[in-house]
Design a protein around this motif. Structure first.
Motif: not given
Ligand code: PFF
Length: 470
Positions: A334-337, A25-27, A237-240, A107-109, A29-32, A111-113
């Motif tokens: 998947i963790s966003l949903l 979940s953490a790793v 926050f986003f990345s973790l 909301i995150i999901l 798009l947020g990281n890379i 645009y993340y998608s």
């Molecule tokens: N942590 C994910 C990332 O770095 O790409 C994005 C993310 C997933 C943010 C789940 C928040 C969340 F609840």
């Protein structure tokens, strides 16, 4: 009594399953994708340094608090907050924290998608050898062609959302564990290959200095709180994946015997290492090929393909890289949903499949706004001293990372460190009343809440108003 509660959605098969899934979940798009482009927009090393401090002082303590709450409640974040508030004799309005998380998740999901769709598109672009001997102008052209075509974006967004819905509908615990076990190490190794390539470029040291040696003159021109600290905190926050219930719901499947502290540090270290490696791989390429570090959300899509076009076996490595990035995005999406789906299953008596389909449709529809924000609906505005060019996409991103997640984190901190009985948290963390426990409590009681509040007040200009800063 709460120790006996069990989740109707099941449990992880082992401690490592939780660590793998939470790291999955953490790793992402947020990281890379997000970390390098924000670092570029916000001027480099000062941002990185502040980001690292935010992870350590605010991120890890809140990560622990969120897992703690999840494991104690063992339900969807909304119902968990409700149950724990009741147990501690607090207002049931605490369940609103869960609701805000569900909203942020959608909301995150959404645009993340869309962005994950870019990575899927790039698997094929790189795989077909399109980038062999590419230069900066060419790689930019390919990227702009993609984002200016809403039909293409829509097709990839739909593909990715479907992939996400399929996994979530089967229950996140079945496929996820196996996937993450192999893919995470593979992604890590491939990032090392990329770092190896970056080392061979002319401007390797420029990239390293940009990332790790703060330029204080440049810093003086910025408003430290609003321009650096706010986006750095948002990125932590986003990345973790904290502040919205994603880690909370994963925590609810965690066995009572597993150490929350050990797990949290493992997740945070893996997450931060991946972000740093991504930065080290990308900036030397950016400088060597004359790209703009502040080039915005397209940064990795414009820079990395040039490297793949130059390096030996580049088409192979490039394709593999985007495949792995897609998987990393998948395990995050998947963790966003999951928080919304578990609530629908618990409260609306829906089957998991139906609940996921409904949630997926909502996320997909919202995603259409992001699809259009890169072309027909694009508009620009200034935020944190940076010109943002993609209208609603940027607004969604800023609203969630810099506002909703930090407020969620702030409330979790207040809940665990100020309102829950001290004994409940001692029980749950299993550290006794040790120095480690006390440090955690100090961080969630004082550093995290006051940090978030001060940054907010500053960002909304309150300090300016009362004349504390100029
Ligand atoms: N942590 C994910 C990332 O770095 O790409 C994005 C993310 C997933 C943010 C789940 C928040 C969340 F609840």
């Amino acid at each position: 009594m709460s120790a006996k509660r069990s989740s109707i959605h099941g449990q992880w098969s082992s401690r490592w399953a939780f660590i793998l899934a939470a790291t999955g979940s953490a790793v992402g798009l947020g990281n890379i994708w997000r970390f390098p482009y924000l670092t570029g927009e916000n001027g480099g090393a000062a941002f990185v340094l502040v980001y690292l401090i935010c992870v350590l002082m605010v991120g890890i303590p809140i990560l622990m608090a969120e897992i703690l709450v999840g494991r104690r409640g063992r339900q969807s974040p909304i119902n968990t907050m409700y149950a724990l508030a009741e147990e501690e004799g607090l207002s049931r309005y605490w369940s609103l924290l869960g609701w805000m998380g569900v909203a942020a998740g959608f909301i995150i999901l959404s645009y993340y998608s869309v962005i994950a769709g870019w990575t899927v598109a790039y698997i094929f672009r790189t795989g077909s050898g399109l980038f062999i001997d590419a230069d900066a102008t060419y790689s930019k052209k390919i990227f702009v062609e993609l984002i200016s075509d809403p039909e293409k974006l829509l097709a990839w967004h739909t593909t990715f959302m479907l992939m996400t819905v399929i996994v979530v509908s089967r229950g996140v615990k079945s496929g996820l564990e196996q996937a993450v076990r192999f893919l995470m190490p593979a992604l890590f190794i491939l990032l090392l290959v990329m770092v190896g390539y970056a080392m061979s470029t002319e401007k390797f040291m420029d990239g390293i200095n940009y990332l790790f040696v703060p330029n204080f003159e440049q810093l003086a021109e910025k408003n430290f709180f609003a321009d650096i600290l706010l986006p750095a905190l948002g990125q932590a926050f986003f990345s973790l994946s904290i502040g919205m219930g994603a880690i909370m719901i994963y925590g609810s499947y965690l066995s009572q015997r597993s150490s929350i502290t050990f797990n949290s540090f493992t997740i945070a270290i893996a997450d931060t290492t991946v972000a740093m490696l991504a930065g080290i791989a990308i900036f030397p390429i950016v400088f060597t090929y004359g790209l703009e570090p502040g080039g915005g959300p397209g940064l990795i899509f414009m820079s990395l393909p040039i490297a793949f076009g130059q390096m030996p076996f580049g088409t192979f490595f490039g394709t593999l890289f985007f495949v792995l990035l897609m998987f990393a995005a998948w395990t995050s999406a998947i963790s966003l949903l999951e928080p919304a789906v578990t609530w629908l299953v618990e409260n609306k008596n829906m089957s998991r499949v139906k609940a996921t389909a409904l949630a997926g449709v909502i996320g997909w529809l919202l995603g259409l706004i992001t699809v259009l924000s890169f072309n027909y609906w694009a508009f620009s505005f200034e935020f944190a001293g940076v010109v943002k060019e993609n209208g609603m996409f940027d607004i969604f991103d800023i609203l969630t990372s810099n506002v909703m997640l930090p407020i969620g984190g702030l409330l979790i901190a207040i809940f665990t460190a100020w309102l829950m009985a001290r004994k409940s948290t001692i029980d749950e963390l299993g550290l006794g009343d040790s120095l480690l426990y006390q440090s955690w409590r100090f961080a969630v009681r004082y550093i995290a809440p006051f940090g978030v509040i001060i940054i907010f007040l500053n960002a909304i200009g309150l300090f300016k108003l009362i004349g504390l800063v100029n």
